[in-house]
Scaffold this motif. Structure first.
Motif, PDB file in Angstrom:
ATOM      1  N   ALA A  78       0.831  -1.206   0.000  1.00  0.00           N
ATOM      2  CA  ALA A  78       0.000   0.000   0.000  1.00  0.00           C
ATOM      3  C   ALA A  78       0.866   1.258   0.000  1.00  0.00           C
ATOM      4  CB  ALA A  78      -0.925  -0.005   1.214  1.00  0.00           C
ATOM      5  N   GLU A  79       1.980   1.219   0.723  1.00  0.00           N
ATOM      6  CA  GLU A  79       2.827   2.406   0.889  1.00  0.00           C
ATOM      7  C   GLU A  79       3.837   2.565  -0.246  1.00  0.00           C
ATOM      8  OE1 GLU A  79       4.269   4.367   4.917  1.00  0.00           O
ATOM      9  OE2 GLU A  79       5.266   2.460   4.514  1.00  0.00           O
ATOM     10  N   GLU A  80       4.480   1.467  -0.648  1.00  0.00           N
ATOM     11  CA  GLU A  80       5.518   1.536  -1.677  1.00  0.00           C
ATOM     12  C   GLU A  80       4.967   1.289  -3.079  1.00  0.00           C
ATOM     13  OE1 GLU A  80       8.519   2.561  -1.007  1.00  0.00           O
ATOM     14  OE2 GLU A  80       7.998   2.700   1.122  1.00  0.00           O
ATOM     15  N   GLY A  81       3.793   0.677  -3.151  1.00  0.00           N
ATOM     16  CA  GLY A  81       3.151   0.490  -4.434  1.00  0.00           C
ATOM     17  C   GLY A  81       3.213  -0.939  -4.943  1.00  0.00           C
ATOM     18  N   HIS A  82       2.409  -1.186  -5.961  1.00  0.00           N
ATOM     19  CA  HIS A  82       2.336  -2.492  -6.619  1.00  0.00           C
ATOM     20  C   HIS A  82       1.913  -2.255  -8.060  1.00  0.00           C
ATOM     21  CE1 HIS A  82      -2.119  -2.444  -6.677  1.00  0.00           C
ATOM     22  NE2 HIS A  82      -1.966  -1.735  -5.578  1.00  0.00           N
ATOM     23  N   PRO A  83       2.218  -3.182  -8.984  1.00  0.00           N
ATOM     24  CA  PRO A  83       1.843  -2.989 -10.382  1.00  0.00           C
ATOM     25  C   PRO A  83       0.338  -3.154 -10.566  1.00  0.00           C
ATOM     26  CG  PRO A  83       2.863  -5.136 -10.073  1.00  0.00           C
ATOM     27  CD  PRO A  83       3.012  -4.407  -8.773  1.00  0.00           C
ATOM     28  N   VAL A  84      -0.298  -2.172 -11.147  1.00  0.00           N
ATOM     29  CA  VAL A  84      -1.747  -2.189 -11.298  1.00  0.00           C
ATOM     30  C   VAL A  84      -2.156  -3.204 -12.369  1.00  0.00           C
ATOM     31  CG1 VAL A  84      -3.758  -0.828 -12.004  1.00  0.00           C
ATOM     32  CG2 VAL A  84      -1.990   0.204 -10.583  1.00  0.00           C
ATOM     33  N   VAL A 138      -3.117   6.095   2.400  1.00  0.00           N
ATOM     34  CA  VAL A 138      -4.078   6.277   3.494  1.00  0.00           C
ATOM     35  C   VAL A 138      -4.394   4.931   4.140  1.00  0.00           C
ATOM     36  CG1 VAL A 138      -6.385   7.085   4.112  1.00  0.00           C
ATOM     37  CG2 VAL A 138      -5.040   8.338   2.405  1.00  0.00           C
ATOM     38  N   LEU A 139      -4.575   3.890   3.343  1.00  0.00           N
ATOM     39  CA  LEU A 139      -4.814   2.565   3.910  1.00  0.00           C
ATOM     40  C   LEU A 139      -3.595   2.072   4.677  1.00  0.00           C
ATOM     41  CD1 LEU A 139      -6.528   0.069   4.327  1.00  0.00           C
ATOM     42  CD2 LEU A 139      -5.870  -0.723   2.052  1.00  0.00           C
ATOM     43  N   ALA A 140      -2.404   2.365   4.155  1.00  0.00           N
ATOM     44  CA  ALA A 140      -1.186   1.986   4.880  1.00  0.00           C
ATOM     45  C   ALA A 140      -1.169   2.618   6.269  1.00  0.00           C
ATOM     46  CB  ALA A 140       0.049   2.402   4.091  1.00  0.00           C
ATOM     47  N   GLU A 141      -1.564   3.874   6.355  1.00  0.00           N
ATOM     48  CA  GLU A 141      -1.587   4.561   7.647  1.00  0.00           C
ATOM     49  C   GLU A 141      -2.648   3.967   8.568  1.00  0.00           C
ATOM     50  OE1 GLU A 141       0.571   6.736   8.887  1.00  0.00           O
ATOM     51  OE2 GLU A 141       1.687   6.349   7.023  1.00  0.00           O
ATOM     52  N   THR A 142      -3.764   3.538   8.008  1.00  0.00           N
ATOM     53  CA  THR A 142      -4.794   2.884   8.826  1.00  0.00           C
ATOM     54  C   THR A 142      -4.235   1.639   9.491  1.00  0.00           C
ATOM     55  OG1 THR A 142      -6.620   3.722   7.469  1.00  0.00           O
ATOM     56  CG2 THR A 142      -7.054   1.731   8.753  1.00  0.00           C
ATOM     57  N   TRP A 143      -3.545   0.796   8.708  1.00  0.00           N
ATOM     58  CA  TRP A 143      -2.986  -0.436   9.289  1.00  0.00           C
ATOM     59  C   TRP A 143      -1.866  -0.119  10.276  1.00  0.00           C
ATOM     60  CZ3 TRP A 143      -6.937  -2.832   8.842  1.00  0.00           C
ATOM     61  CH2 TRP A 143      -7.515  -3.297   7.678  1.00  0.00           C
ATOM     62  N   LYS A 144      -1.075   0.901  10.013  1.00  0.00           N
ATOM     63  CA  LYS A 144      -0.048   1.294  10.990  1.00  0.00           C
ATOM     64  C   LYS A 144      -0.683   1.727  12.307  1.00  0.00           C
ATOM     65  CE  LYS A 144       3.515   2.943   7.761  1.00  0.00           C
ATOM     66  NZ  LYS A 144       4.264   4.156   7.313  1.00  0.00           N
ATOM     67  N   ARG A 157      -8.752  -5.896  16.977  1.00  0.00           N
ATOM     68  CA  ARG A 157     -10.187  -6.078  16.721  1.00  0.00           C
ATOM     69  C   ARG A 157     -10.977  -4.906  17.305  1.00  0.00           C
ATOM     70  NH1 ARG A 157     -11.596 -12.214  18.513  1.00  0.00           N
ATOM     71  NH2 ARG A 157     -13.349 -12.073  17.030  1.00  0.00           N
ATOM     72  N   ASP A 158     -10.600  -4.491  18.507  1.00  0.00           N
ATOM     73  CA  ASP A 158     -11.293  -3.357  19.128  1.00  0.00           C
ATOM     74  C   ASP A 158     -11.070  -2.063  18.347  1.00  0.00           C
ATOM     75  OD1 ASP A 158     -12.390  -4.881  21.154  1.00  0.00           O
ATOM     76  OD2 ASP A 158     -10.802  -4.433  22.601  1.00  0.00           O
ATOM     77  N   ALA A 159      -9.861  -1.858  17.844  1.00  0.00           N
ATOM     78  CA  ALA A 159      -9.584  -0.648  17.066  1.00  0.00           C
ATOM     79  C   ALA A 159     -10.470  -0.572  15.829  1.00  0.00           C
ATOM     80  CB  ALA A 159      -8.109  -0.606  16.659  1.00  0.00           C
ATOM     81  N   PHE A 160     -10.731  -1.722  15.238  1.00  0.00           N
ATOM     82  CA  PHE A 160     -11.542  -1.744  14.019  1.00  0.00           C
ATOM     83  C   PHE A 160     -13.029  -1.644  14.338  1.00  0.00           C
ATOM     84  CE2 PHE A 160     -13.517  -3.266  10.198  1.00  0.00           C
ATOM     85  CZ  PHE A 160     -12.627  -2.994   9.165  1.00  0.00           C
ATOM     86  N   TYR A 161     -13.507  -2.427  15.293  1.00  0.00           N
ATOM     87  CA  TYR A 161     -14.950  -2.549  15.523  1.00  0.00           C
ATOM     88  C   TYR A 161     -15.482  -1.695  16.666  1.00  0.00           C
ATOM     89  CZ  TYR A 161     -14.944  -6.265  12.125  1.00  0.00           C
ATOM     90  OH  TYR A 161     -14.818  -6.967  10.946  1.00  0.00           O
ATOM     91  N   ARG A 162     -14.608  -1.234  17.537  1.00  0.00           N
ATOM     92  CA  ARG A 162     -15.051  -0.456  18.672  1.00  0.00           C
ATOM     93  C   ARG A 162     -14.186   0.779  18.883  1.00  0.00           C
ATOM     94  NH1 ARG A 162     -16.521  -5.504  18.913  1.00  0.00           N
ATOM     95  NH2 ARG A 162     -14.370  -6.215  18.818  1.00  0.00           N
ATOM     96  N   GLY A 163     -13.389   1.118  17.874  1.00  0.00           N
ATOM     97  CA  GLY A 163     -12.475   2.241  17.995  1.00  0.00           C
ATOM     98  C   GLY A 163     -12.519   3.168  16.798  1.00  0.00           C
ATOM     99  N   PHE A 164     -11.353   3.639  16.383  1.00  0.00           N
ATOM    100  CA  PHE A 164     -11.298   4.720  15.398  1.00  0.00           C
ATOM    101  C   PHE A 164     -11.853   4.331  14.032  1.00  0.00           C
ATOM    102  CE2 PHE A 164      -7.365   2.554  14.275  1.00  0.00           C
ATOM    103  CZ  PHE A 164      -7.180   2.826  12.930  1.00  0.00           C
ATOM    104  N   VAL A 165     -11.744   3.063  13.652  1.00  0.00           N
ATOM    105  CA  VAL A 165     -12.266   2.648  12.350  1.00  0.00           C
ATOM    106  C   VAL A 165     -13.791   2.714  12.346  1.00  0.00           C
ATOM    107  CG1 VAL A 165     -12.454   0.751  10.699  1.00  0.00           C
ATOM    108  CG2 VAL A 165     -10.264   1.213  11.823  1.00  0.00           C
TER     109      VAL A 165
END
Length: 594
Positions: free
Chosen positions: A141-147, A190-196, A216-224
């Motif tokens: 996500a951060e460094e890229g991949h071939p589309v 932005v997704l890379a930062e979410t996982w970080k 799990r809490d961060a995703f379902y009961r926190g900022f996500v």
């Protein structure tokens, strides 16, 4: 004599990973090389597929998995299919002027289940940390991949719509205002930062399991969850209905839900036992098809000949007809699955497989279910004749719909995983600001008519099309396999499995053989259309087979060679030898191993 195949069947003893993208398969193998087990590898592979195949799956999607744990010596299912939110009532949707749930936008969203399912698998069956698992996805996500060319084409086709209607998606997928060109490096920082951020929350705790629970809490009961509720509750977005709607998903819905581990539904077929999801997914359709075919001499048929194609198609028509009437969330409805799999029922149904193609939807009548049968058939009669639904990945589809990915892993200890993640496609829903991913559109599989197993209802799981497979040979867990493809998933897995069982070909040879499917029954995706009697067959079956199928009354649509299906498979022999294979179709799925 060895049959020619497009690729070798991969052989080894250490581990095999096969998935719908070569980068993801390589990441899974790297996890095995680092000492991880099949569960660790499957989770890491799944998160990478969200990056490299964003038109087919995403963090806001769903995930069923069927697996064998050597430690537990047990085959189980993880249900990470999120249910409908509390506000998802038929009354609310019909008050919005809808008679079908749109196939995209925010009203189509159920609770995103994939992340919790992956974390459950990692915590209870894996061995590695959440950092170990997420770092490969963060890298791409951060460094890229071939589309992929298909990703580029999807974004290009939707660029104008995104700019006008879904500006958050436009900013993510068309940075600088242009769609990424095929094979160019593409990033989702932005997704890379979410996982970080998830990792940071997790690592504030000590201990592997505590960290996974914190994630799990961060995703379902926190900022996500908070970011999702903010966007869904305040933003009305254009969807397939032609109008703008807000969603009904909120943080309370997410906070109160957890993925679950369940027993599989199984069926014995000769020396094999096939394990599938229960009837909240379409998996039992494959089992019903096997029950119909069990006493027929398929081994005597040419596996690409008209007898084989016709017989398998007609069996699937009968099984899928029953799906429409009887399948749904077993927590909300009594599903007569044992009756549907019984020999007494199928011995009568088998008589309906004749020399000619059937052109009617013919579900069976189950004692005690007459009202359900009549209501379903009356509703489907209103829907009939409205067009054709094709498998979403293939080149012949031009609608705005996503699809799915698939993963099969077996490690040196004998653990095996088959999983079919999906949903949260880039074309399904707008990007959530600050998170870098979209929500799913799985609610489109509910009906807005009450009284059915698949009627919309808060807390109910939609009857997903996602259907991974695990097969035991003489009671020993032996093979995992699956494919993307919506309603076609079990239609492609069935001939693969039958050819493997009855015709003595290896995994790769069975995957390479011509595939086929039917759109005879109502599709699971908006606008829920069907085309009675229509089948799609790869031209590589030969003109004589195509001509004979037409003579028998099938409405044959001919697909180019190598354009139907995305099967992968892996096997463990009794002596520990591992095998794996992946489809050459679309030139991106790969099996790796040693």
């Amino acid at each position: 004599m060895t049959s020619f195949t497009t690729r070798p069947e991969i052989l080894g003893t250490f581990g095999v990973v096969t998935s719908t993208h070569w980068i993801a398969s390589s990441v899974g193998m790297a996890i095995l090389e680092k000492g991880g087990n099949a569960f660790d590898a499957a989770v890491a592979t799944g998160f990478v597929l969200q990056i490299v195949e964003p038109h087919l799956c995403g963090p806001g999607g769903d995930m069923p998995a069927i697996f064998y744990s050597k430690k537990k010596d047990k085959v189980e299912v993880i249900c990470a299919q999120g249910p409908a939110p509390a506000g998802a009532t038929i009354e609310h949707y019909t008050s919005e002027g809808l008679n079908l749930i749109p196939g995209d936008g925010l009203l189509a969203t159920v609770i995103p289940g994939a992340f919790d399912g992956w974390m459950l698998m990692l915590r209870d069956y894996g061995t590695m940390s959440i950092r170990d698992i997420l770092e490969p996805a963060i890298y791409y996500a951060e460094e890229g991949h071939p589309v992929l060319a298909a990703v580029s084409a999807t974004i290009t086709r939707l660029g104008g719509f995104f700019e006008k209607e879904w500006p958050t998606s436009h900013a993510t997928w068309l940075p600088g205002g242009s769609a990424p060109e095929p094979n160019r490096n593409f990033k989702n920082p932005v997704l890379a930062e979410t996982w970080k951020r998830v990792i940071a929350v997790a690592e504030a705790k000590s201990g592997r399991e505590n960290q996974i629970e914190a994630a799990r809490d961060a995703f379902y009961r926190g900022f996500v969850a908070e970011a999702i509720e903010r966007f869904v509750s305040t933003t009305a977005v254009m969807d397939a209905s032609g109008a703008r709607h807000k969603g009904v998903l909120n943080a309370n819905d997410m906070a109160s839900w957890r993925a679950t581990v369940e027993a599989p539904q199984t069926y014995d077929y000769h020396d094999w036992t096939i394990a599938k999801t229960p009837a909240w997914g379409q998996g039992p359709v494959l089992l019903q098809s096997l029950a119909l075919l069990r006493s027929l001499d398929l081994a005597a048929m040419d596996p690409s000949g008209p007898d084989f194609v016709h017989t398998v198609i007609e069996a699937m028509k009968l099984a899928f007809a029953d799906r429409e009437v009887y399948y749904g969330d077993p927590s909300f409805a009594q599903i007569p699955i044992e009756y549907l799999l019984s020999e007494s029922y199928n011995s009568e149904r088998r008589k309906l497989i004749g020399e000619g193609a059937s052109l009617e939807l013919r579900p069976g009548r189950v004692p005690g279910y007459n009202r359900q049968f009549d209501v379903t058939m009356a509703m489907l009669a209103e829907m009939s004749g409205k067009g054709t639904v094709y498998e979403p990945t293939m080149s012949h589809l031009r609608e705005r719909r996503g699809d799915t990915v698939h993963i099969d892993v077996i490690d040196r200890w004998g653990n095996m995983v088959s999983t079919t993640p999906s949903g949260g496609w880039l074309q399904s829903s707008p990007i959530i600001p600050g998170l870098g991913f979209a929500l799913n559109s799985r609610a489109q599989m509910f009906w807005l008519k009450p009284g059915l197993p698949t009627s919309l209802e808060p807390g109910k799981r939609p009857r997903t099309t996602l259907t991974p497979s695990l097969a035991l040979y003489q009671g020993r867990p032996t093979m995992v396999f699956g494919t993307p493809g919506g309603d076609q998933q079990d239609q492609w897995q069935l001939p693969f499995f039958l050819r493997y069982v009855h015709h003595g070909k290896n995994l790769q040879a069975c995957i390479d053989m011509p595939l086929f499917h039917t759109s005879h029954f109502p599709g699971s995706f908006y606008p829920r259309t069907s085309s009675p009697g229509e089948i799609m067959v790869e031209s590589s079956v030969g003109t004589s087979t195509l001509d004979e199928l037409r003579r028998r009354g099938h409405k044959v649509q001919v697909a180019d060679p190598w354009t139907v299906g995305r099967l992968t498979a892996a096997r463990r022999d009794m002596d520990g030898l591992l095998r794996a294979a992946a489809t050459p179709r679309l030139m991106q799925a790969y099996a790796v191993g040693r």
